[in-house]
Scaffold this motif. Sequence first.
Motif, PDB file in Angstrom:
ATOM      1  N   VAL A 182       0.850  -1.193   0.000  1.00  0.00           N
ATOM      2  CA  VAL A 182       0.000   0.000   0.000  1.00  0.00           C
ATOM      3  C   VAL A 182       0.883   1.240   0.000  1.00  0.00           C
ATOM      4  O   VAL A 182       1.834   1.326   0.761  1.00  0.00           O
ATOM      5  N   GLY A 183       0.549   2.178  -0.870  1.00  0.00           N
ATOM      6  CA  GLY A 183       1.298   3.425  -0.922  1.00  0.00           C
ATOM      7  C   GLY A 183       2.592   3.358  -1.696  1.00  0.00           C
ATOM      8  O   GLY A 183       3.398   4.284  -1.656  1.00  0.00           O
ATOM      9  N   SER A 184       2.812   2.274  -2.419  1.00  0.00           N
ATOM     10  CA  SER A 184       4.086   2.173  -3.145  1.00  0.00           C
ATOM     11  C   SER A 184       4.030   2.907  -4.485  1.00  0.00           C
ATOM     12  O   SER A 184       5.039   3.045  -5.159  1.00  0.00           O
ATOM     13  N   GLY A 185       2.854   3.378  -4.859  1.00  0.00           N
ATOM     14  CA  GLY A 185       2.757   4.182  -6.075  1.00  0.00           C
ATOM     15  C   GLY A 185       2.434   3.382  -7.322  1.00  0.00           C
ATOM     16  O   GLY A 185       3.001   3.620  -8.391  1.00  0.00           O
ATOM     17  N   LYS A 186       1.515   2.470  -7.201  1.00  0.00           N
ATOM     18  CA  LYS A 186       1.141   1.657  -8.365  1.00  0.00           C
ATOM     19  C   LYS A 186       0.259   2.437  -9.350  1.00  0.00           C
ATOM     20  O   LYS A 186       0.350   2.235 -10.555  1.00  0.00           O
ATOM     21  N   THR A 187      -0.568   3.334  -8.800  1.00  0.00           N
ATOM     22  CA  THR A 187      -1.520   4.019  -9.683  1.00  0.00           C
ATOM     23  C   THR A 187      -0.813   4.816 -10.779  1.00  0.00           C
ATOM     24  O   THR A 187      -1.180   4.737 -11.946  1.00  0.00           O
ATOM     25  N   ILE A 188       0.192   5.552 -10.375  1.00  0.00           N
ATOM     26  CA  ILE A 188       0.933   6.352 -11.356  1.00  0.00           C
ATOM     27  C   ILE A 188       1.549   5.449 -12.418  1.00  0.00           C
ATOM     28  O   ILE A 188       1.495   5.754 -13.617  1.00  0.00           O
TER      29      ILE A 188
HETATM   30  P1  ADP Z   1      -0.756   2.280  -4.167  1.00  0.00           P
HETATM   31  O1  ADP Z   1       0.440   1.504  -4.619  1.00  0.00           O
HETATM   32  O2  ADP Z   1      -1.184   1.922  -2.795  1.00  0.00           O
HETATM   33  O3  ADP Z   1      -1.866   2.226  -5.165  1.00  0.00           O
HETATM   34  P2  ADP Z   1      -0.718   5.063  -4.865  1.00  0.00           P
HETATM   35  O4  ADP Z   1      -0.461   4.890  -6.288  1.00  0.00           O
HETATM   36  O5  ADP Z   1      -2.109   5.389  -4.450  1.00  0.00           O
HETATM   37  O6  ADP Z   1      -0.248   3.759  -4.075  1.00  0.00           O
HETATM   38  O7  ADP Z   1       0.305   6.128  -4.298  1.00  0.00           O
HETATM   39  C1  ADP Z   1       0.298   6.565  -2.975  1.00  0.00           C
HETATM   40  C2  ADP Z   1       0.705   8.007  -2.877  1.00  0.00           C
HETATM   41  O8  ADP Z   1       2.083   8.165  -3.211  1.00  0.00           O
HETATM   42  C3  ADP Z   1      -0.062   8.888  -3.858  1.00  0.00           C
HETATM   43  O9  ADP Z   1      -0.459  10.044  -3.163  1.00  0.00           O
HETATM   44  C4  ADP Z   1       0.949   9.207  -4.943  1.00  0.00           C
HETATM   45  O10 ADP Z   1       0.718  10.468  -5.518  1.00  0.00           O
HETATM   46  C5  ADP Z   1       2.266   9.172  -4.200  1.00  0.00           C
HETATM   47  N1  ADP Z   1       3.394   8.798  -5.056  1.00  0.00           N
HETATM   48  C6  ADP Z   1       3.413   7.886  -6.026  1.00  0.00           C
HETATM   49  N2  ADP Z   1       4.654   7.807  -6.582  1.00  0.00           N
HETATM   50  C7  ADP Z   1       5.440   8.677  -5.929  1.00  0.00           C
HETATM   51  C8  ADP Z   1       6.823   9.047  -6.030  1.00  0.00           C
HETATM   52  N3  ADP Z   1       7.636   8.482  -6.907  1.00  0.00           N
HETATM   53  N4  ADP Z   1       7.283   9.985  -5.179  1.00  0.00           N
HETATM   54  C9  ADP Z   1       6.461  10.549  -4.280  1.00  0.00           C
HETATM   55  N5  ADP Z   1       5.160  10.270  -4.135  1.00  0.00           N
HETATM   56  C10 ADP Z   1       4.629   9.327  -4.941  1.00  0.00           C
END
Ligand code: ADP
Length: 689
Positions: free
Chosen positions: A293-299
């Motif tokens: 969780v929070g590892s940034g998968k969505t991006i």
């Molecule tokens: P999950 O993997 O749980 O889906 P999210 O994609 O929701 O995680 O990302 C969690 C948060 O971290 C979001 O607010 C996102 O904008 C932020 N985030 C994603 N990638 C990075 C990064 N490389 N550096 C800083 N923040 C990031």
Amino acid sequence: MNQPNIQNLLIQNVSNLKGVGVKIKKLLKKKKIEKISDLLWNLPQSYTDRSNIQTLDNLEIGKITTIRTKVIKYNFPRIRNLPYKVICQDERGEIDIAFFNAREGYIRKILPLNAMVIISGKINFYKKKYQIINPAYVLPVEQEDYINKIIPRYSLSEGLTEKIYRKLIEQVLEKITNLDEWHDKKILEKIGNANWAESIFYLHEKYGNDINSKYYKRLAYDEILSNLLVLSQVRKRIKKIKKKNKQFENIFASKLIKNFNFSLTNDQKKVIKEINIDLKSDFKMFRILQGDVGSGKTIVSLIVAANVIKSGFQVSMMAPTEILVKQHYELAKKVFKSTGININCLTGKTNPKEKKIIQESLVKGNINFLIGTHALFQKDIIFKNLGLIIIDEQHKFGVKQRIELSNKGGKNCDILLMSATPIPRTLVMTVYGDMDVSRIKKKPINRKNIITLSKPEEKIDEILLFIKKQIQIGNQIFWVCPLIEESKILDYSAAKKKYEFLSKKFVNMVGLIHGSLKKDEKNDILKKFLNKKINVLVSTTIIEVGIDFPNANVIVIENSNKFGLSQLHQLRGRIGRGNVQGTCLLLYKKNLSENAKKRIRILKSSDDGFYIAEEDMKLRGFGDILGYQQSGIKDFKLADPIHHEDLFKIAENNIKDIESNEDNFKKYEFLLKLFDKADIINQVNFQKN
Ligand code: ADP
Ligand code: MG
């Protein structure tokens, strides 16, 4: 019988055995026993010693006893609900054999007057007389040997007696005596050198419930192997599907990334590279992106989507809940602003007019990116040229659903699943063996670590003070009351009580969400919380995975000692998504067990979901770990990933040998049938589209 016939018999329906009529078939089905071989996996749980034949002057009340006795007299009352009685004697004494719910004719048949019989059952004492009620066995004295021994005891459902079950097992055992081994000597040696039939005999005839015995392990190995084999075969088949490859320049994605206020982590870059290679290849992608969780998968998924769209295909992305869909949709709109990419969103609540417009533009190819709930997969949602399906946080996707998904998308459609459920290393192949796996291991560094504290519940005043301060500085609070009992009502009542309590302390600031609410009601409350109309959200454990609540920076977890580590970690992951310091408060009742203390310690010391999953498995057993319920692991009948870790490793290597040539593989087709896996492979559709 020759070999194929024995094998064939094992996969036939139980109704092919003597004594299985409609009623018994139904009872067996309740225990998930349908094929003849299924009987074998229901191993004895203990045994009953019926080997001490006693005379009637030497009976012990409450003890299961076998007697050799003569039938003297019937006593069949004409009043309903009174038991039928048969009076029996030996030289030393007398006993009543009582039957409830039995037919007179049946009793006369098994206990003919003046016959010598063997009876086994529990000794009671009623109205100054010894008695056995509904005896487990009544047989003519010539069959003494059948009862006069230690007899395995099975866990059975009501109506299915030991006697009946034993008769069934015996029929199977008799037939498998000559069944040949299918493993090579080399493999057999590695797993303890117990042959299949020998192992079945041992576990059923002796009481052999020890999961570390070589016999048990032998059978568990087959199950593990069949599991890995089917996934591997699915993977092989899907990877053979040729597709029109995607062609794009990385420069487009790079430009998008420049719009973020952060740069990608190395792990994010790495997984994007892995996915891009798949997209550009001539074969279908079938990949899972694992990341805490929070590892940034969505991006990552949005960048990947952009690439696919750039190469002229459409993309659809599915998330489990409407709120999550909305969040992804808003984010996508922001990220793709002024790129000309056309995005839309479809859920069960989209009104028919709007849906019609979406349908029309989809077919024309005017929508490039459609985000939605399961509604995306309705039959009337037709894409012009779908090139990628992304699935976010959908625990319920087992291998069958994944194959369905691949078939649905058609041959040009790549598949990307995303999951935050951390799976211990030994189990990755077992859960995701049909897919390629990409992993984000490290979280973005600029994320503030969450402070994890533990407090006994008595210190509620301190806790309330802390909450009050948090509200004052504009933070929001999750207050989780866990599901302890397997009952929705009880679960709800704990949360409701807490809600009422907190509402008095923080008037008009508290909301309640729990499992018995309707979907819409849940959504309404979550929206209220998201829009800061309320400050504290009391909930059972249903806070949705993946939703960003940027203002929720505190999570209070009651009875935290009742949760598994992974689950606590997932709950903790709901907060601290913004850039304010988050706090996770673990409440507990006094007298923590050593194990519970350990869990809290691990949680305080680590924020790494994968590490936590490994520790969780060691502490609690795999069955309890969050997300596994649906992942298919719990479907194992015999294997246990903790005790049989070595077997999983051996099986992984064994697969390569087995698949190295056709003939080798043929030997194992029976094994796949034995564990109901054969059909799964055939569901993979090569030709479609
Ligand atoms: P999950 O993997 O749980 O889906 P999210 O994609 O929701 O995680 O990302 C969690 C948060 O971290 C979001 O607010 C996102 O904008 C932020 N985030 C994603 N990638 C990075 C990064 N490389 N550096 C800083 N923040 C990031
Ligand atoms: Mg997510």
